[in-house]
Design an enzyme around this catalytic site. Structure first.
Site, short mmCIF file in Angstrom:
data_model
loop_
_atom_site.label_atom_id
_atom_site.label_comp_id
_atom_site.label_asym_id
_atom_site.label_seq_id
_atom_site.Cartn_x
_atom_site.Cartn_y
_atom_site.Cartn_z
N LYS A 148 11.72 4.13 -2.40
CA LYS A 148 11.43 4.30 -0.96
C LYS A 148 12.39 3.48 -0.12
O LYS A 148 12.89 3.94 0.92
CB LYS A 148 9.96 3.92 -0.69
N GLN A 167 1.77 -0.22 -1.45
CA GLN A 167 1.88 0.52 -2.70
C GLN A 167 0.59 0.39 -3.52
O GLN A 167 0.14 -0.72 -3.80
CB GLN A 167 3.09 0.01 -3.50
N ASP A 188 1.64 6.72 5.19
CA ASP A 188 1.16 7.27 3.93
C ASP A 188 0.05 8.29 4.16
O ASP A 188 -0.31 9.04 3.25
CB ASP A 188 0.64 6.15 3.00
#
Ligand code: NAP
Length: 291
Positions: free
Chosen positions: A52, A96, A119
């Protein structure tokens, strides 16, 4: 059989974003800034976060990686999220997953400002997606929609079977495919671990999305001729011939299923790169709301 090549589609999206970011820079406007938080040293999570951060570099975004050690408590993480929520330079915050046991995924997801929830896991983001309102759609299902769009796959009126109902993949995928959009407008069946007749349901599917996390679960006898198959699964399978000791396997037995398909995603190189491209798109849109 045609390949739904996520590397190619993701590259095209990142190329467009790079041009847009260069334009913002020329105009003296704000550049997108993504902050990634990594707790602990899980090998797979390290790899995903690194990918990412690398994608941010490729498209010209600013990125910050914040690390917490495995033992760190929820309190410190929530404080950091609050700080980032209040920082006008930050457009996107991602934590994460999975988190260590002592930290609640739910508390952490709920603490992220929905305006920075790139997200797309916050209940507000999911609620807006269900209603078909503009929002951050969670990156994996959004990436799959972008992949279908890139290859001009006609989905209208088709029967899609989504195997898996997690909040981050299966559930949002089933909703997006059923929405009145293009791609979308499918008739959707959702399967899970308690579904009794998965094989029969999959055999009826024009589109199968496999998001289970069980290597090669979908076999050729479950797929009808001409089906479109999207493989979300990533499982590390031991492989002594590989330097790192494992290879990645999808939820679909690619070798035997692919010959029956009109389109299929490979693993790796299918949904994975699209997830990252979708995250970049969400971060860009977040920034554009401020520019
Ligand atoms: P998850 O939270 O573990 O959910 C798995 C889902 O599969 C659950 O709904 C579960 O049903 C269902 N399931 C498990 N065993 C099953 C079986 N035997 N028959 C039918 N359904 C079954 O996993 P996830 O986060 O959705 O991820 C799924 C896979 O996608 C994993 O391999 C993950 O690594 C991968 N993934 C890839 C990307 C990418 O970018 N490519 C992104 C995210 C995830 P129940 O609800 O009944 O338990």
């Amino acid at each position: 059989m045609n390949l739904l090549d996520g590397k190619i589609a993701a590259q095209a999206i990142k190329h467009e974003l790079k041009i847009e970011v260069a334009q913002l820079s020329t105009e003296g406007k704000k550049i997108p800034h993504l902050v990634a938080i990594l707790v602990g040293n899980d090998g797979a999570s390290e790899t995903y976060v690194a990918a990412k951060v690398k994608a941010c570099e490729e498209v010209g975004f600013k990125s910050t990686l914040i690390r917490f050690n495995e033992q760190e408590g929820e309190f410190h993480l929530l404080n950091k999220i609050q700080e980032l929520n209040n920082d006008p330079d930050v457009d996107g915050i991602l934590v994460q997953l999975p988190l260590p046991k002592q930290i609640s995924d739910e508390q952490v997801i709920n603490a992220i400002d929905p305006d920075k929830d790139v997200d797309g896991f916050h209940p507000i983001s999911i609620g807006r997606m269900v209603q078909g309102l503009p929002t951050f759609v969670s990156a994996t299902p959004y990436g799959i929609m972008l992949l279908l769009k890139h290859y001009n796959i006609e989905t209208k009126g088709k029967h899609a079977v989504v195997v898996g109902r997690s909040n981050i993949v299966g559930r949002p995928m089933s909703i997006l495919l059923s929405n009145n959009t293009d791609p979308g407008n499918c008739t959707v069946t959702v399967c899970h671990s308690k579904t009794k007749n998965i094989k029969e349901l999959c055999l009826q599917a024009d589109i199968i999305v496999a998001a289970i996390g069980k290597s090669e679960f979908i076999t050729a006898d479950m797929v009808k001729e001409g089906a479109i198959v999207i493989d979300v699964g990533i499982t590390r399978v031991p492989d002594s011939t590989k330097k790192n000791g494992f290879k990645l396997k999808g939820d679909v037995a690619f070798e035997t299923v692919a010959p029956k398909c009109s389109w299929i995603t490979p693993v790796p190189g299918g949904v994975g790169p699209m997830t990252i491209a979708a995250l970049m798109m969400n971060t860009f849109h977040s920034c554009m709301q401020k520019n």
